[in-house]
Design an enzyme around this catalytic site. Structure first.
Site, PDB file in Angstrom:
ATOM      1  CB  SER A   1      -8.812  19.403  24.744  1.00 24.25           C
ATOM      2  OG  SER A   1      -7.766  18.787  24.004  1.00 24.25           O
TER       3      SER A   1
ATOM      4  N   GLY B   1     -17.077  13.231  36.188  1.00 23.96           N
ATOM      5  CA  GLY B   1     -16.003  12.384  35.683  1.00 23.96           C
ATOM      6  C   GLY B   1     -14.883  12.260  36.686  1.00 23.96           C
ATOM      7  CB  ALA B   2     -14.808  13.089  40.235  1.00 23.27           C
ATOM      8  N   GLY B   3     -14.147   9.869  38.836  1.00 20.16           N
ATOM      9  CA  GLY B   3     -13.756   8.534  39.253  1.00 20.16           C
ATOM     10  C   GLY B   3     -12.354   8.127  38.857  1.00 20.16           C
TER      11      GLY B   3
ATOM     12  CE1 TYR C   1     -11.822  15.283  23.999  1.00 18.97           C
ATOM     13  CE2 TYR C   1      -9.961  16.163  22.755  1.00 18.97           C
ATOM     14  CZ  TYR C   1     -10.562  15.872  23.966  1.00 18.97           C
ATOM     15  OH  TYR C   1      -9.912  16.152  25.145  1.00 18.97           O
TER      16      TYR C   1
ATOM     17  CB  VAL D   1     -23.244  14.551  32.206  1.00 22.19           C
ATOM     18  CG1 VAL D   1     -22.465  14.513  33.510  1.00 22.19           C
ATOM     19  CG2 VAL D   1     -22.395  14.041  31.038  1.00 22.19           C
TER      20      VAL D   1
ATOM     21  CE  LYS E   1     -12.746  18.132  25.992  1.00 26.12           C
ATOM     22  NZ  LYS E   1     -13.209  18.209  27.403  1.00 26.12           N
TER      23      LYS E   1
END
Length: 260
Positions: A145, A13-15, A157, A64, A161
């Site tokens: 998170s 998720g490095a974009g 979510y 992923v 997490k």
């Protein structure tokens, strides 16, 4: 600083956002970084920018939720950089939920777990042999998170997490004898592009933080770099809040009690 000189790193998720800031921080400290993102254009943009700034980076497109693609990403990092010492699991999923819980769809619940937990599981599974081979430098940092700790909305979510935090702890114990450390950071509200069309929400959120502002991707990247570095060589299995004091405060109630 050159804390990661000679180390290969993979950031998912490095974009954009936290992932991009983390990739840039690791590269600035000497790592060769594989910028992994589901969007090829985003990954290429970040990797190119890092190289233009004098760092070492390559881009790789990967979903992923696909085991074969995850394996290919890890193999590419090892091929390009000669090994893999750092894995940062940053991908996530957050699906808006209906007003009434009983109207929640299975697919949304499963998708949040897929993006937040299952993807990290696949990345770790593929990376472990190489992290072990890093000779005591192997480190995994998961991005969690504050939702795992308190009610801030988002059932799926938040639960996902929390599961990632538990996975971090059990994995830390399992991998410690093989020289791999595993830790997690828990960001609070971070000013990323997600909020670009809602600046007023960020302004209101800032009033609930003891430090008086929301966080930046660079705030989180600094914590990730510390946990992945030799400076944290005797730290494993921890959850580090990067939250401006949010979890130790209740400013809303405090102000309500003081109101005349």
């Amino acid at each position: 600083m050159t804390r990661f000189e000679g180390c290969g790193a993979l950031v998912t998720g490095a974009g954009q956002g936290i992932g991009e800031a983390t990739a840039r921080r690791l590269a600035a400290e000497g790592a060769g970084v594989l910028v992994v993102d589901r969007e090829a254009e985003r990954a290429e943009r970040v990797a190119l920018s890092i190289r233009q700034e004098g760092g070492t980076a390559a881009a790789f497109t990967c979903e992923v939720d696909e085991r074969e693609q995850v394996g290919a990403a890890v193999a590419e990092a090892v091929r390009v950089f000669g090994g893999l010492a750092v894995l940062v699991n940053n991908t996530y999923a957050y699906h808006q939920e209906p007003a009434r819980f009983e109207e929640h769809e299975d697919e949304a619940w499963y998708a949040d777990f897929e993006g937040c937990v299952h993807g990290a599981f696949r990345c770790v599974r593929a990376a472990v042999p190489h992290l072990v081979a890093a000779g005591g430098r192997g480190a995994i940092v998961n991005i969690g998170s504050v939702n795992a700790e308190r009610h801030f909305g988002g059932h799926g979510y938040s639960a996902a997490k929390a599961a990632l935090a538990s996975f971090t702890r059990t994995l830390a114990v399992d991998l410690a004898p093989r020289g791999v450390r595993v830790n997690l950071v828990e960001p609070g509200t971070i000013a990323t592009s997600t909020w670009d069309d809602r600046p007023e929400v960020l302004r209101r959120a800032a009033t609930q933080y003891p430090l008086g502002r929301v966080g930046t991707p660079q705030d989180v990247a600094g914590a990730v770099a510390f946990l992945a570095s030799p400076d944290a060589a005797w730290i494993t299995g921890v959850t580090l809040p990067v939250d401006g004091g949010l979890l130790v405060s209740n400013l809303g109630l405090n102000r309500a009690m003081r109101a005349e």
